[in-house]
Design a protein around this motif. Structure first.
Motif, PDB file in Angstrom:
ATOM      1  N   ARG A  96      53.571  -2.877   7.033  1.00 58.96           N
ATOM      2  CA  ARG A  96      54.009  -3.064   8.420  1.00 58.96           C
ATOM      3  C   ARG A  96      55.453  -2.600   8.611  1.00 58.96           C
ATOM      4  NH1 ARG A  96      49.952  -4.470  12.231  1.00 58.96           N
ATOM      5  NH2 ARG A  96      48.408  -5.778  11.175  1.00 58.96           N
ATOM      6  N   THR A  97      56.264  -2.855   7.607  1.00 61.67           N
ATOM      7  CA  THR A  97      57.676  -2.432   7.682  1.00 61.67           C
ATOM      8  C   THR A  97      57.783  -0.918   7.698  1.00 61.67           C
ATOM      9  OG1 THR A  97      58.368  -4.434   6.488  1.00 61.67           O
ATOM     10  CG2 THR A  97      59.939  -2.603   6.569  1.00 61.67           C
TER      11      THR A  97
ATOM     12  N   ARG B  76      53.261  -7.180   4.737  1.00 66.23           N
ATOM     13  CA  ARG B  76      54.591  -6.905   5.268  1.00 66.23           C
ATOM     14  C   ARG B  76      55.201  -5.577   4.819  1.00 66.23           C
ATOM     15  NH1 ARG B  76      57.906 -12.431   4.700  1.00 66.23           N
ATOM     16  NH2 ARG B  76      59.544 -11.115   5.622  1.00 66.23           N
TER      17      ARG B  76
ATOM     18  N   LEU C 201      61.010  -4.340   2.120  1.00 68.98           N
ATOM     19  CA  LEU C 201      61.174  -3.023   1.511  1.00 68.98           C
ATOM     20  C   LEU C 201      60.788  -3.141   0.037  1.00 68.98           C
ATOM     21  CD1 LEU C 201      64.682  -2.353   3.100  1.00 68.98           C
ATOM     22  CD2 LEU C 201      62.490  -1.471   3.918  1.00 68.98           C
TER      23      LEU C 201
ATOM     24  N   ILE D  85      58.428  -8.667  11.598  1.00 66.25           N
ATOM     25  CA  ILE D  85      57.558  -8.504  10.429  1.00 66.25           C
ATOM     26  C   ILE D  85      57.227  -9.861   9.803  1.00 66.25           C
ATOM     27  CG2 ILE D  85      57.334  -7.403   8.160  1.00 66.25           C
ATOM     28  CD1 ILE D  85      57.319  -5.439  10.472  1.00 66.25           C
TER      29      ILE D  85
ATOM     30  N   TYR E  28      69.208  -3.314  -0.276  1.00 61.45           N
ATOM     31  CA  TYR E  28      68.445  -2.821   0.876  1.00 61.45           C
ATOM     32  C   TYR E  28      68.632  -1.322   1.059  1.00 61.45           C
ATOM     33  CZ  TYR E  28      68.872  -7.847   1.812  1.00 61.45           C
ATOM     34  OH  TYR E  28      68.875  -9.213   1.706  1.00 61.45           O
TER      35      TYR E  28
ATOM     36  N   ILE F 192      64.183  -4.175  13.457  1.00 58.94           N
ATOM     37  CA  ILE F 192      63.102  -4.757  12.666  1.00 58.94           C
ATOM     38  C   ILE F 192      63.616  -6.051  12.045  1.00 58.94           C
ATOM     39  CG2 ILE F 192      61.520  -4.418  10.722  1.00 58.94           C
ATOM     40  CD1 ILE F 192      61.926  -1.372  11.148  1.00 58.94           C
TER      41      ILE F 192
ATOM     42  N   GLN G 137      63.130  -9.143   9.374  1.00 65.53           N
ATOM     43  CA  GLN G 137      62.505  -9.571   8.125  1.00 65.53           C
ATOM     44  C   GLN G 137      61.538  -8.522   7.571  1.00 65.53           C
ATOM     45  OE1 GLN G 137      62.622 -12.818   6.189  1.00 65.53           O
ATOM     46  NE2 GLN G 137      64.634 -12.589   7.129  1.00 65.53           N
ATOM     47  N   GLY G 138      61.939  -7.269   7.667  1.00 68.27           N
ATOM     48  CA  GLY G 138      61.138  -6.217   7.050  1.00 68.27           C
ATOM     49  C   GLY G 138      61.162  -6.345   5.530  1.00 68.27           C
TER      50      GLY G 138
ATOM     51  N   ILE H 150      64.471  -7.816   1.444  1.00 63.67           N
ATOM     52  CA  ILE H 150      64.046  -8.330   2.746  1.00 63.67           C
ATOM     53  C   ILE H 150      65.293  -8.578   3.593  1.00 63.67           C
ATOM     54  CG2 ILE H 150      62.673 -10.066   3.970  1.00 63.67           C
ATOM     55  CD1 ILE H 150      61.206 -10.639   1.405  1.00 63.67           C
TER      56      ILE H 150
END
Length: 515
Positions: A72-73, A69, A89, A61, A144, A84, A86-87, A97
């Motif tokens: 995309r995440t 981003r 959120l 990402i 997260y 995944i 560096q997604g 992240i």
């Protein structure tokens, strides 16, 4: 403003940092990053990239524009991507992240953060006992998990830290992290999240306080000026934010001058009637704070409160190590040796980052100790850090020195921790810090380097490893030698203070005439 992992970390280091970043006088913020902090960041990025290269099939990402981003995440999560990187959120006022989101066999996602340090820490008492989770890591993982749940994903309350050794350290966020009353890491996160949110929105505010991590902060000079201008009690040694706030709230003490005039007996009497009055501060703590305030503001001279007895041995060893805790690596053992033949400085140094180099340096140190006459030396050092580091080294290289020999080396009959055994326990100084640098400079000693610090020593060592410039290694040696010499200067000053104290005890009339 969003609650992020970095803001949670900052709050744990210093609650005021969060408010100052959002609402403080931005012109007073140092625009240049601290070199040591920059080193840690760069090392973390390299370690993260190494782990990414080993991760296999990954949706990256980080390669997309920042604004894309979050979407995309979400797309990768809904598509069931196995990993995944560096997604982002983003939900409500939270942004997380994680370095990796890994899909588990049950279809849930586990947040993983890559750290360039150890994944857990030992118990504070000389790092003995079982490892415990690091609060900053735990609350970041909890963020997260929180964002994933708010986005509609079923996620267990746990995460993973991938540490400098490449080991996965599991973090159970429902585990108790201690304290009174005990609190889970998840509850700690929720409490900190709400506190950070209130500071960011301006619902609450707080004030600076001088604490141990201040010198790594871009607001250090600004906060230091505020503490001095307001005569804030946190400018004193060991009067931290908690005690400062309690004194202001319950005793209306908001300055060092007011602390000098504090009626300790009266406050202790009030404490007996209310469990919440000056909670966490006992009689001894109050007495120490008042005593230090008076030394700092009124007498302006160091005070020694009990008689000192120093062993008389043919050799005195003033001892200091240089190590990089982020790599769990000791790279220099320095000894300033004083005997009837004079003084000489010796260093035992690892010139590469490897177990063989670390082992060799430590072996050479013990070879030198073994060359001295048995029981003919006294060891002086400053704070328990050296003792803790040596116990860890013995675990790594148990054949170099036995546990009994190591404990004898640091035993009370042979070794003196000038900080723990004497300075913090039996003296006070007209200084805000009782670090070896603050006290030795007060005593007139000067380091040859214009910016001496243990953090910069780590930076210099990493520069040396990268370029093998002998001048950089010599800079570290000189810095370490000066630390050893500062320890000698302090020891000699304590001997003089002890002699003066005994002289006054022998002549109390003289003491009364010359206070």
């Amino acid at each position: 403003m969003a609650v992020t992992a970095s803001k949670l970390y900052d709050y744990l280091q210093c609650p005021h940092r969060v408010w100052r970043d959002a609402h403080g006088p931005q012109g007073e913020r140092d625009p240049e990053p601290n070199p040591f902090v920059q080193l840690l960041w760069e090392r973390g990025v390299r370690h993260e990239q190494k782990q990414l290269a080993q991760a296999g099939q990954v949706v990256d990402i980080a390669s997309f524009p920042y604004g894309e981003r979050p979407a995309r995440t979400l797309a990768a999560l809904h598509a069931g991507a196995p990993m995944i990187y560096q997604g982002m959120l983003k939900v409500d006022d939270l942004i997380g992240i994680p370095d990796f989101l890994r899909r588990e066999p049950d279809g849930s996602y586990l947040p993983i953060d890559v750290k360039s340090g150890m994944g857990a820490e030992g118990v504070e008492a000389d790092d003995e006992g079982p490892a415990k989770l690091r609060k900053p890591y735990a609350v970041q993982l909890a963020l997260y998990v929180d964002t994933l749940r708010r986005l509609g994903f079923a996620v267990p309350l746990r995460g993973i830290i991938l540490d400098v050794r490449g080991e996965e350290v599991p973090y159970d966020l429902l585990a108790l992290q201690g304290g009174k009353p005990p609190e889970t890491y998840w509850a700690l996160y929720e409490r900190l999240r709400d506190a950070v949110r209130a500071l960011l929105t301006g619902e609450t505010s707080n004030t600076p306080a001088m604490i141990g991590v201040c010198k790594l902060c871009p607001w250090y000079d600004s906060c230091s000026r505020w503490v001095q201008a307001t005569d804030d009690p946190s400018g004193l040694f060991k009067v931290g934010r908690r005690d400062r706030d309690a004194l202001a709230r319950d005793a209306l003490v908001t300055s060092i001058d007011a602390l000098c005039r504090l009626d300790v007996a009266g406050l202790v009497a009030r404490k007996t009637k209310s469990a919440n009055f000056l909670k966490g501060i006992g009689r001894t703590g109050l007495e120490k704070a008042v005593r230090r305030a008076r030394v700092y503001r009124e007498t302006k001279a160091p005070a020694l409160y009990s008689t000192l007895v120093f062993p008389e041995t043919p050799y005195e060893l003033f001892f200091d190590i240089e190590d990089d805790p982020t790599q769990d690596f000791v790279y220099m053992h320095g000894v300033l040796e004083r005997s009837a033949r004079g003084e000489r400085y010796l260093d035992f140094t690892a010139t590469e980052v490897s177990e063989s180099a670390e082992r060799d340096a430590w072996q050479r140190f013990w070879n030198h100790i073994g060359s001295l006459p048995a029981d003919a030396f006294t060891v002086y050092y400053y704070s328990k850090h050296e003792r803790t580091a040596y116990r860890k080294l013995r675990e790594k290289y148990p054949d170099i020195v036995s546990e009994d020999a190591l404990e004898r080396f640091f035993g009370a009959a042979r070794a003196i921790d000038l900080y723990g055994d004497i300075v913090a326990a039996k003296t006070d100084w007209p200084l805000g810090s009782y670090s070896i640098k603050a006290i030795a400079q007060y005593l007139g000693f000067r380091w040859r380097d214009e910016s001496p610090s243990g953090a910069l020593s780590i930076l210099w060592f990493n520069e040396y490893i990268a370029g093998k410039d002998p001048a950089v290694l010599e800079r570290i040696r000189q810095y370490n030698e000066d630390d050893c010499r500062a320890t000698l200067v302090l020891k000699d000053a304590l001997v003089r203070m002890n002699a003066e104290r005994e002289a006054h005890a022998m002549n109390p009339i003289h003491e009364r005439r010359n206070p």
